[in-house]
Write a protein that holds these residues in place. Structure first.
Motif: not given
Length: 425
Positions: A161, A159, A49-51, A54-56, A46-47
């Motif tokens: 998700g 973007k 994916e955000e990095k 660019k999606i939380k 998950l981290e």
């Protein structure tokens, strides 16, 4: 595009060199991410994916509701095309089902094989500049036919998700069991090691960028099998004065638009034809939406004039292209002499696009010269073969002395004794 006239044999290796990229720096990144995913599971994925994407995300799992909704987001025209392609891919791959037969090698000694599906397979489907829903069909359909018990799929979310609806629709049609929102290195790591959400698989399939390819190769060293080593996509076209320069140019450009690191090559014995193709490439290139990508790929590409068909065949077998299109007048005669290629397309009306999408053959193929030793993905890719043997009392009498002699001469006396005891009985 570089034009090369009558190159000498000692120049061929240099001419046929693929674009080379230094991967030493990315291997450090890949190794670090893989270790983190192995250690921390979902939290790490998950981290990343955000990095990277660019999606939380709150969850990696694609829900049944999301999969069901995807159908309404795909046009009827595309759904129909996917279903036709699915049927053709199924037909071709079903023809590859292994039929075993028992063989008596010596009187009383019977041997045979059984094809068994790999229980758990993971499919990686890129979702960047081009959502490859066709690759879902190419991988999931033979996995289903083979009888794989668990087929999971990872693809990077956009973007918002979400995974592209055509990928979800194709996955549902092809029988994928579970789908996860994960891309790049972290997706490969999650399938290789398993996380709280993503099951560990026994073999990973699918294309990707340099990071994905590096991750697949690293995890294959000790953790999981992969389909094949792979690099940027490529095509070689063989043409002569009877070929249609418009068709040839279109075939070269269809491969060039895959990515800036793709390579396209034309080999011919007709010098005027090279000029005709070059003119058509320039004309058609101007009309392409992915023109900038194709232009970069063409910088790695070559138009090669050779002296005769023998030279063309020899150069082709040395290059071992992923895709080979033979558009000459006597294409079958030339095709019979090809021994190194991933997939071959014959005649003026067989574009490489057909194999990419809907003819039925598989488009997951060896690149970077690996066609000298690797097959493309096929039904066997999703199975393993177990051998069986049955020896009767008469069989061990017939074969036993041979085994004893061989074991003794290898100084493996326990091996010999396993036979000797039976013979004494």
């Amino acid at each position: 595009m570089q034009i090369i006239i009558y190159p000498q044999r000692n120049e061929w290796e240099q001419i046929l060199t693929r674009p080379v990229f230094d991967t030493s720096s990315l291997n450090l990144t890949v190794d670090s991410v893989l270790k983190d995913v192995k250690s921390r599971g979902d939290e790490a994925v998950l981290e990343y994916e955000e990095k990277f994407d660019k999606i939380k995300l709150s969850t990696l799992t694609v829900s049944k509701e999301e999969i069901d909704k995807s159908e309404a987001l795909v046009s009827e025209e595309l759904k129909s095309a996917i279903r036709i392609a699915k049927q053709n891919v199924e037909t071709f791959h079903r023809s590859q089902i292994f039929e075993t037969k028992k063989v008596e090698t010596t009187a009383g000694v019977t041997c045979w094989q059984k094809a068994v599906a790999i229980e758990k397979v993971g499919l990686y489907i890129p979702g960047g500049s081009a959502p490859l829903f066709s690759t879902v069909l190419m991988l999931a359909i033979p996995a289903k036919i083979a009888g794989c018990k668990e087929i999971i799929l990872c693809s990077p979310p956009n973007k918002e998700g979400k995974i592209h609806p055509a990928i979800l629709f194709a996955a549902k049609e092809a029988g994928v069991d579970k789908i996860f929102k994960a891309g790049g290195i972290q997706a490969i790591g999650s399938m290789a090691y398993g996380t709280e959400s993503v099951p560990k698989v026994y073999k990973i399939f699918g294309p990707g960028n340099q990071y994905v390819m590096a991750a697949k190769q690293l995890v294959s060293l000790k953790d999981v099998a992969i389909d094949m080593p792979a690099g940027p996509s490529e095509v070689q076209v063989i043409a002569d004065e009877t070929s249609n320069p418009k068709f040839v140019a279109a075939d070269l450009l269809s491969q060039a638009e895959h990515g800036p690191d793709s390579q396209v090559i034309l080999t011919t014995t007709s010098e005027p034809f090279i000029s005709e193709v070059l003119h058509e490439v320039e004309r058609q290139l101007f009309e392409l939406p992915r023109r900038e990508i194709a232009e970069k790929a063409l910088q790695n590409s070559k138009l090669i004039l050779l002296r005769d068909e023998n030279e063309i065949v020899e150069m082709t077998n040395q290059y071992a292209p992923e895709h080979l299109i033979i558009e000459t007048a006597e294409y079958m005669d030339m095709a019979d002499r090809i021994i190194n290629a991933g997939s071959v397309f014959l005649g003026s009306y067989t574009p490489e696009s057909a194999g990419d999408y809907a003819s039925g053959t598989n488009h997951t193929l060896p690149t970077n010269g690996y066609a000298t030793a690797y097959s493309g993905v096929n039904l066997d890719s999703f199975t393993k073969k177990i051998t069986f043997q049955k020896i009767t009392k008469q069989g061990i009498k017939n074969l036993g002395p041979t085994i004893e002699v061989m074991a003794e001469n290898e100084e493996l006396f326990a091996h010999k004794n396993a036979v000797t005891l039976r013979l004494k009985e």
